[in-house]
Design a protein around this motif. Structure first.
Motif, mmCIF file in Angstrom:
data_model
loop_
_atom_site.group_PDB
_atom_site.id
_atom_site.type_symbol
_atom_site.label_atom_id
_atom_site.label_comp_id
_atom_site.label_asym_id
_atom_site.label_seq_id
_atom_site.Cartn_x
_atom_site.Cartn_y
_atom_site.Cartn_z
ATOM 1 N N SER A 1 -3.485 -2.959 -1.666
ATOM 2 C CA SER A 1 -4.660 -2.303 -1.090
ATOM 3 C C SER A 1 -4.615 -0.792 -1.278
ATOM 4 C CB SER A 1 -4.757 -2.632 0.401
ATOM 5 O OG SER A 1 -3.630 -2.093 1.071
ATOM 6 N N GLY A 2 -3.644 -0.327 -2.024
ATOM 7 C CA GLY A 2 -3.490 1.117 -2.198
ATOM 8 C C GLY A 2 -4.210 1.635 -3.426
ATOM 9 N N ALA A 3 -3.933 2.885 -3.736
ATOM 10 C CA ALA A 3 -4.564 3.537 -4.878
ATOM 11 C C ALA A 3 -3.652 3.540 -6.106
ATOM 12 C CB ALA A 3 -4.926 4.970 -4.517
ATOM 13 N N LEU A 4 -2.390 3.204 -5.902
ATOM 14 C CA LEU A 4 -1.424 3.266 -6.997
ATOM 15 C C LEU A 4 -0.896 1.880 -7.323
ATOM 16 C CD1 LEU A 4 0.783 6.241 -5.732
ATOM 17 C CD2 LEU A 4 -1.278 6.346 -7.148
ATOM 18 N N ALA B 1 10.031 6.494 0.050
ATOM 19 C CA ALA B 1 8.962 6.851 0.980
ATOM 20 C C ALA B 1 8.614 5.702 1.921
ATOM 21 C CB ALA B 1 7.729 7.301 0.202
ATOM 22 N N GLY B 2 9.247 4.541 1.712
ATOM 23 C CA GLY B 2 9.066 3.485 2.704
ATOM 24 C C GLY B 2 8.762 2.093 2.170
ATOM 25 N N MET B 3 8.664 1.912 0.838
ATOM 26 C CA MET B 3 8.269 0.599 0.327
ATOM 27 C C MET B 3 9.456 -0.340 0.185
ATOM 28 S SD MET B 3 5.062 0.993 -2.221
ATOM 29 C CE MET B 3 4.546 -0.690 -1.872
ATOM 30 N N HIS C 1 8.782 5.491 -4.419
ATOM 31 C CA HIS C 1 8.090 4.566 -3.523
ATOM 32 C C HIS C 1 9.034 3.933 -2.499
ATOM 33 C CE1 HIS C 1 4.295 3.945 -6.231
ATOM 34 N NE2 HIS C 1 4.764 5.167 -6.313
ATOM 35 N N SER D 1 0.865 -1.187 0.000
ATOM 36 C CA SER D 1 0.000 0.000 0.000
ATOM 37 C C SER D 1 0.894 1.227 0.000
ATOM 38 C CB SER D 1 -0.932 -0.018 1.218
ATOM 39 O OG SER D 1 -0.171 0.032 2.407
ATOM 40 N N GLU D 2 0.320 2.395 0.182
ATOM 41 C CA GLU D 2 1.113 3.618 0.154
ATOM 42 C C GLU D 2 1.632 3.916 1.552
ATOM 43 O OE1 GLU D 2 -2.087 3.812 -1.558
ATOM 44 O OE2 GLU D 2 -1.029 3.239 -3.362
ATOM 45 N N MET D 3 2.910 4.084 1.718
ATOM 46 C CA MET D 3 4.007 3.569 0.899
ATOM 47 C C MET D 3 4.754 2.570 1.764
ATOM 48 S SD MET D 3 4.385 4.742 -2.137
ATOM 49 C CE MET D 3 3.437 5.862 -3.149
ATOM 50 N N MET D 4 4.180 1.388 1.867
ATOM 51 C CA MET D 4 4.820 0.388 2.704
ATOM 52 C C MET D 4 4.387 -1.014 2.318
ATOM 53 S SD MET D 4 2.698 0.863 6.275
ATOM 54 C CE MET D 4 3.695 -0.352 7.135
#
Lengths: 604, 159
Positions: free
Chosen positions: B68-71, B149-151, B146, B44-47
């Motif tokens: 489960s995210g939008a991207l 930011a934490g992925m 991504h 998901s954003e961003m993990m």
């Protein structure tokens, strides 16, 4: 100097716990260490202290305090200037009691917060202001999260340091991860009285610039006096490497640029552990100064703009307009120090801080860039106003200019001047339908960039070839905003000015000259088109409602409270006029606002 | 040497058709019959959840990755250097448009990297055998910004 450090919430750990719960996958079944054992959340660091909770008291005073180790008289909030970090939680009911211990009225505006007009804090519009000796209680539900700030909305008090950061912790997990966070609030301090600064600007345009008035004047001078003479008369600012030409009207000649209240020599230092993901919350709380921010040796990933999350953008540098905020994530891997370098846009000075694993470490400071030159690009701004002058310009003279004589000037910039832009100026655009409420059929689809916008350009004085620089085009929301209606109508507003007399206005009229407010119909979906007819950047701020910046991202346009409009540029934003009442709408350059670049927007 | 044998092993297994539409892992995956363990991952954003895994060398794992995210996101396994190289490549590609062909991340350091791309709301699977002789790998999404930011998650292979 009084500095106290208060530990903020263990935000990240709480975030993690919430995030873990939201995942719906049992971490334990996967053989992991429990979420609570993660050394995750770290405290916020902000040297001016922090206040939080459901009942916050703020006392406003004018008192003697050292700034850059020199005693002066700022306005303080709870004893510091800038004031303490106000830390709120999304979903809470905030109560902020503001006591005015000044001998004049004051106010606090919560910049970027969506709240009822009576607690917005703009005197004369939605409330009466706070009289000396009085305590005003602001009560409002906190309906958003992110990085914001607060400041006086009375006269020129903001210039005296009457401002501070706001951090609102999110109710749900934010779309990024971090181990530690720091607030980086940029301000511009002057040891002059703000009223003196304003008077200087009024009486001698370019007072802080040591420069000629405009490009047009420069060229006129050249025609009359020849290039050599003209260049010689500019030698002073050239030698001083001061701002050239209307890039900023108050400069480093009077300003000391501060990070969290600390001058460059004081070198405010934020700590990290190598390998940690740091969230830096940049706030431009300046009265007049745009900054170009970079951390040599580190990529910064922009994750929020004006408090609102955006799809992450890795950049080397970003320009932050007055009143904007940007949140970035960095991951310093090495056991070394880094310089946070924030050059004023006109290059007349800089703010600086250090990121280091230990106190006392210092990194090299990057070489300062040469002065920016407005060059020909700003002439676009004059297209709509001064056609005769444009036509009269002798372009052949330009070509024949003796470059060898241009001692102090920035040749690289000269070379980089985009003459093609001049030629390509779309004059027809400028004569476009300016009547508000053009028929619906003519309107561009929601989210489309206006012709005349420059969202893919960072602006004057930075070289996009040298490093990756954030531009408005990069900003994309994660999801469409709730109101997906097409705009029902357009309202076009021109940003106008007469620099010589330091008059700033909308549509050619100062605030003192207009009859009544700008009217938004309650709940209408409106497109606000801003056309900058001046040669300066203007950060335009609307109270009470978001502006969805139509940067070409379609449904994923970003939400902003402050929009930078470059010289000659035409930008647009969608607004859902759902906030009944009267709201301030103004240029956030303090002296421009005070000079008249201010309107009231009435939603009814 | 052990790393080499792992790659050979991967190459010898027959390709496995994946359920998720619009993508196919480029690496030939181990047979599902070999799967020792199923690990569910949420992107998901961003993990990624979970944020770290412990997997024994030689263990064959089936990842079920739900976005489960939008991207759009990707799930790529490789060592730190390979991830970095992949990230650099994707940055140069100028984002992540037209994702159809992006099945394989070929980092110069890590060799072929097992990878899947997952559309928002979709679930993708990846079957993978943990190599011998490597102590630490990462699973990451290298779509620009991504990872930063934490992925990213760490795979501990100490066994």
């Amino acid at each position: 100097m009084t500095t106290k450090t208060t530990t903020g919430l263990s935000l990240s750990r709480r975030q993690l716990l919430q995030g873990g719960a939201a995942l719906g996958f049992g971490a334990a079944t996967l053989g992991l260490s429990p979420a609570w054992a993660n050394p995750w959340g770290q405290s916020n660091t902000y040297p001016q202290g922090a206040v939080e909770g459901n009942d916050i008291a703020l006392a406003i005073r004018r008192e003697t305090l050292a700034i850059n180790r020199r005693n002066t008289r700022p306005i303080t909030i709870n004893g510091t200037s800038p004031g303490p970090l106000i830390r709120l939680r999304e979903g809470q009911d905030a109560t902020l009691r503001v006591t005015n211990l000044l001998d004049e009225p004051t106010s606090i505006h919560w910049h970027g917060l969506i709240l009822p007009p009576a607690v917005d804090g703009a005197p004369g519009i939605s409330f009466a202001g706070i009289a000396p000796g009085e305590t005003f209680t602001y009560r409002f539900p906190v309906m958003q999260n992110g990085t914001y700030w607060y400041h006086s909305h009375s006269g020129l008090q903001e210039q005296l340091g009457h401002a501070g950061p706001i951090v609102i912790d999110a109710a749900e997990r934010e779309p990024f991860r971090f181990d530690r966070e720091h607030v980086v609030m940029l301000t511009d301090w002057t040891f002059e009285e703000p009223a003196t600064v304003f008077r200087n600007l009024k009486t001698a345009e370019g007072y802080y610039n040591f420069q000629e008035r405009t490009i047009t004047d420069f060229l006129a001078d050249m025609r009359e006096n020849g290039f050599r003479e003209t260049a010689r008369s500019r030698a002073m600012w050239a030698r001083m490497r001061m701002s050239s030409r209307d890039i900023a009207d108050v400069t480093g000649s009077t300003y000391t640029y501060l990070v969290n209240g600390q001058a460059p020599e004081q070198n405010w230092t934020a700590l990290f552990k190598p390998g940690e993901r740091l969230r830096l919350r940049f706030i431009n709380g300046s009265a007049m100064t745009y900054f170009d921010v970079r951390i040599p040796g580190l990529k910064m990933t922009v994750v929020a703009a004006d408090g609102q999350p955006v799809q992450p953008v890795p950049v080397d540098e970003f320009r932050i307009a007055v009143a904007e905020t940007y949140d970035v994530i960095i991951t310093p891997e090495a056991e070394t120090a880094y310089t946070v370098f924030a050059e004023s846009m006109d290059r007349s000075g800089f703010a600086r801080a250090t990121l280091a694993p230990r106190l006392g470490m210092e990194a090299e400071m990057p070489e300062r860039r040469r002065i920016s030159d407005r060059g020909m690009e700003a002439m676009g701004a004059h297209g709509g106003m001064d056609h005769s002058d444009m036509a009269g310009m002798d372009h052949s003279d330009m070509a024949g200019m003796d470059h060898s004589d241009m001692a102090g000037m920035d040749h690289s910039n000269m070379a980089g001047m985009d003459h093609s832009n001049m030629a390509g100026m779309d004059h027809s655009d400028m004569q476009d339908d300016t009547s508000p409420g053009a028929s619906k059929g003519d309107l561009l689809p929601a989210g489309t960039a206006q012709p005349g916008s420059q969202y893919d350009q960072a602006g004057i004085g930075i070289d996009p070839d040298e490093r990756r620089i954030l531009v408005y085009r990069d900003l994309k929301a994660f999801r469409p905003w709730p109101d997906r209606r097409e705009p029902e109508r357009e309202m076009e507003i021109h940003l106008t000015g007469n620099m010589e007399r330091y008059m700033w206005s909308f549509d050619g009229k100062k605030f003192s000259e207009v009859n009544g407010p700008i009217h938004f119909r309650k709940d209408e979906r409106l497109r606000l088109v801003l056309v900058n007819d001046t040669m300066m950047e203007h950060p335009i701020h609307l109270h009470g409602m978001w502006m969805e910046l139509e940067n070409g991202a379609g449904e994923l346009i970003p939400r902003k409270h402050t929009i930078n409009v470059k010289p000659g540029e035409r930008v647009s934003a969608l607004i859902t006029a759902d906030a009944e009442g009267s709201w301030a709408f103004h240029c956030h350059l303090l002296y421009h606002m005070d000079a008249g670049m201010f309107r009231v927007v009435k939603v009814s | 040497m052990q790393r080499f044998s792992w790659l050979v092993l991967l190459a010898c297994w027959p390709a496995f058709a994946l359920a998720a539409p619009g993508h196919q892992a480029g690496t030939q995956q181990p047979d599902e019959a070999e799967v020792d363990r199923v690990i569910q991952i949420e992107a998901s954003e961003m993990m990624f959840g979970p944020e770290a895994l412990t997997i024994a060398p030689g263990e064959t794992v089936k990842f079920e990755i739900h976005n489960s995210g939008a991207l759009e996101h990707e799930f790529v396994i490789g060592d730190r250097a390979a991830q970095e190289e992949h990230r650099r490549m994707m940055q140069e590609m100028g984002g992540h448009g037209g994702h159809g062909d992006h099945d394989m991340a070929e980092g110069e350091h890590g060799g072929d990297m097992p990878a899947v791309t997952i559309a928002p709301g979709a679930t993708a699977t990846l079957v993978w055998t943990a190599p011998e002789g490597t102590s630490q790998l990462q699973y990451a999404c290298n779509i620009p910004g991504h990872y930063e930011a934490g992925m990213v998650g760490e795979i501990d292979l100490q066994g």
